[in-house]
Design an enzyme around this catalytic site. Structure first.
Site, PDB file in Angstrom:
ATOM      1  N   ASN A  54      -9.508 -57.857  12.270  1.00  0.00           N
ATOM      2  CA  ASN A  54      -8.432 -58.705  12.788  1.00  0.00           C
ATOM      3  C   ASN A  54      -8.547 -58.887  14.293  1.00  0.00           C
ATOM      4  O   ASN A  54      -7.732 -59.577  14.899  1.00  0.00           O
ATOM      5  CB  ASN A  54      -7.050 -58.132  12.421  1.00  0.00           C
ATOM      6  CG  ASN A  54      -6.680 -56.913  13.248  1.00  0.00           C
ATOM      7  OD1 ASN A  54      -7.544 -56.204  13.764  1.00  0.00           O
ATOM      8  ND2 ASN A  54      -5.388 -56.655  13.367  1.00  0.00           N
ATOM      9  N   MET A  76       4.783 -54.168   3.713  1.00  0.00           N
ATOM     10  CA  MET A  76       3.980 -54.701   4.806  1.00  0.00           C
ATOM     11  C   MET A  76       4.316 -56.148   5.125  1.00  0.00           C
ATOM     12  O   MET A  76       3.937 -56.665   6.177  1.00  0.00           O
ATOM     13  CB  MET A  76       2.491 -54.534   4.477  1.00  0.00           C
ATOM     14  CG  MET A  76       2.061 -53.076   4.541  1.00  0.00           C
ATOM     15  SD  MET A  76       0.475 -52.695   3.742  1.00  0.00           S
ATOM     16  CE  MET A  76      -0.646 -53.622   4.764  1.00  0.00           C
ATOM     17  N   THR A  96      -6.561 -63.819  11.292  1.00  0.00           N
ATOM     18  CA  THR A  96      -5.637 -63.607  10.185  1.00  0.00           C
ATOM     19  C   THR A  96      -6.147 -64.332   8.942  1.00  0.00           C
ATOM     20  O   THR A  96      -7.278 -64.830   8.919  1.00  0.00           O
ATOM     21  CB  THR A  96      -4.204 -64.032  10.594  1.00  0.00           C
ATOM     22  OG1 THR A  96      -3.295 -63.633   9.581  1.00  0.00           O
ATOM     23  CG2 THR A  96      -4.092 -65.520  10.858  1.00  0.00           C
ATOM     24  N   ASP A 145      -4.893 -53.066  12.036  1.00  0.00           N
ATOM     25  CA  ASP A 145      -3.768 -53.127  11.103  1.00  0.00           C
ATOM     26  C   ASP A 145      -3.263 -51.732  10.715  1.00  0.00           C
ATOM     27  O   ASP A 145      -2.064 -51.466  10.698  1.00  0.00           O
ATOM     28  CB  ASP A 145      -4.161 -53.895   9.838  1.00  0.00           C
ATOM     29  CG  ASP A 145      -4.262 -55.390  10.071  1.00  0.00           C
ATOM     30  OD1 ASP A 145      -3.587 -55.900  10.991  1.00  0.00           O
ATOM     31  OD2 ASP A 145      -5.014 -56.060   9.337  1.00  0.00           O
ATOM     32  N   THR A 198      -4.558 -54.889 -11.490  1.00  0.00           N
ATOM     33  CA  THR A 198      -5.887 -54.747 -12.091  1.00  0.00           C
ATOM     34  C   THR A 198      -6.436 -53.372 -11.729  1.00  0.00           C
ATOM     35  O   THR A 198      -6.836 -53.122 -10.586  1.00  0.00           O
ATOM     36  CB  THR A 198      -6.837 -55.853 -11.582  1.00  0.00           C
ATOM     37  OG1 THR A 198      -6.226 -57.126 -11.760  1.00  0.00           O
ATOM     38  CG2 THR A 198      -8.157 -55.815 -12.337  1.00  0.00           C
ATOM     39  N   LYS A 206     -10.514 -62.648   7.720  1.00  0.00           N
ATOM     40  CA  LYS A 206     -10.806 -61.301   8.233  1.00  0.00           C
ATOM     41  C   LYS A 206     -12.166 -60.773   7.782  1.00  0.00           C
ATOM     42  O   LYS A 206     -12.869 -60.105   8.552  1.00  0.00           O
ATOM     43  CB  LYS A 206      -9.694 -60.329   7.840  1.00  0.00           C
ATOM     44  CG  LYS A 206      -8.388 -60.595   8.571  1.00  0.00           C
ATOM     45  CD  LYS A 206      -7.337 -59.550   8.220  1.00  0.00           C
ATOM     46  CE  LYS A 206      -6.034 -59.838   8.946  1.00  0.00           C
ATOM     47  NZ  LYS A 206      -5.014 -58.789   8.696  1.00  0.00           N
ATOM     48  N   ASN A 214      -2.574 -50.875  -8.772  1.00  0.00           N
ATOM     49  CA  ASN A 214      -2.762 -52.319  -8.672  1.00  0.00           C
ATOM     50  C   ASN A 214      -2.625 -52.914 -10.069  1.00  0.00           C
ATOM     51  O   ASN A 214      -2.856 -52.232 -11.079  1.00  0.00           O
ATOM     52  CB  ASN A 214      -4.162 -52.606  -8.098  1.00  0.00           C
ATOM     53  CG  ASN A 214      -4.369 -54.066  -7.789  1.00  0.00           C
ATOM     54  OD1 ASN A 214      -3.651 -54.637  -6.980  1.00  0.00           O
ATOM     55  ND2 ASN A 214      -5.340 -54.690  -8.436  1.00  0.00           N
ATOM     56  N   SER A 230       2.183 -64.200  16.907  1.00  0.00           N
ATOM     57  CA  SER A 230       1.274 -63.545  17.845  1.00  0.00           C
ATOM     58  C   SER A 230       1.330 -64.105  19.268  1.00  0.00           C
ATOM     59  O   SER A 230       1.315 -63.323  20.230  1.00  0.00           O
ATOM     60  CB  SER A 230      -0.162 -63.595  17.312  1.00  0.00           C
ATOM     61  OG  SER A 230      -0.276 -62.803  16.150  1.00  0.00           O
TER      62      SER A 230
END
Length: 275
Positions: A86, A214, A61, A102, A153, A65, A151, A16
């Site tokens: 963020n 990502m 970050t 994001d 879970t 967040k 996912n 950043s």
């Protein structure tokens, strides 16, 4: 000189400062942007002290967040949906404002930099953590035909979907029950950081499918290598998302949207040299 920071733990890997200093140079803005390691127990104190000392803006970050969101008095729609922030800054009333850039960064990278399209597409999003939570609203704003959340879970995917059903066609499906190919598969899990892969069934990818991780790194991520091995038309990483979300934060703070292509080329070249 106006002061900006990115707060995180760990923070040594952050790009950043380089990104924002490049943005400042490109737009003739005079500012100082630094990365700061924050001990977990000191996060709220650090934020308060920064703004009390006249600081102008913070990026947040991992792992802060959600705590950043909780501190703010004003929340953008994106931050409110994600329940995570963020980007922090003070408004004209000296209230702490939380935003989340994001998702805009992801969509901007896919639709502008990578010449992709999400509208009317069937999209599979892997994961249900903070990374996914932060990008679903802008993805759904593109009006895809269907967004499926998968996912490890299943109940977590269901809980996440419940928060976003008012925004478009979104549902949760257990990984083992996924069927048919998708136009896009977006990996929002941390699997690539651990060299791991979610247990995905075969048949999710055809020769026009595109994949997006990502995460990013010097090497092709484990997820993107899997996608290419399955015959995906293209697989891209999240470096462009990093740059684009930073540009959106810069715009919130400075009122000017910086050019992203030059810094993205520079960062990509740096990663190639690390191979």
């Amino acid at each position: 000189m106006d002061q900006y920071r990115v707060l995180g733990n760990p923070i040594h890997q952050s790009k950043s400062p380089n990104i924002h200093q490049a943005f400042a140079a490109a737009t003739n803005q005079h500012l100082n942007y630094q990365a700061q390691l924050v001990v977990e127990k000191d996060f709220e104190y650090t934020v308060r002290q920064f703004f009390a000392a006249g600081g102008k803006g913070l990026n947040i970050t991992v792992p802060f967040k959600q705590r950043a969101f909780a501190m703010a008095q004003v929340h953008s729609p994106a931050a409110a949906k994600a329940e995570a922030a963020n980007t922090l800054y003070l408004n004209a009333q000296a209230q702490l404002v939380a935003d989340n850039t994001d998702g805009l960064g992801l969509v901007r990278d896919i639709c502008h930099n990578l010449k992709g399209q999400l509208n009317a597409k069937r999209i599979l999003v892997l994961g249900s953590g903070g990374a996914v939570r932060g990008v679903l609203q802008p993805i759904l704003a593109q009006r895809p035909a269907q967004v499926v959340i998968a996912n490890r879970t299943y109940i977590k995917a269901c809980d996440l979907v419940a928060l976003f059903t008012d925004l478009g066609a979104i549902e949760a499906i257990p990984m083992a029950q996924l069927q048919g190919s998708f136009d896009w598969i977006i990996n929002g899990t941390s699997a690539s950081l651990t060299g791991d892969l979610p247990p995905l069934p075969k048949g999710l990818i055809n020769n026009t499918s595109r994949c997006y991780d990502m995460m990013y790194g010097a090497q092709t991520t484990v997820f993107n290598q899997w996608a290419l091995n399955q015959g995906a038309a293209r697989a891209d990483d999240g470096l462009g998302m990093l740059v684009e979300q930073a540009a959106q934060s810069f715009h919130l703070w400075r009122g000017v949207l910086p050019p992203t292509a030059p810094i993205l080329l520079t960062l990509r070249a740096e990663l190639k040299r690390q191979k």
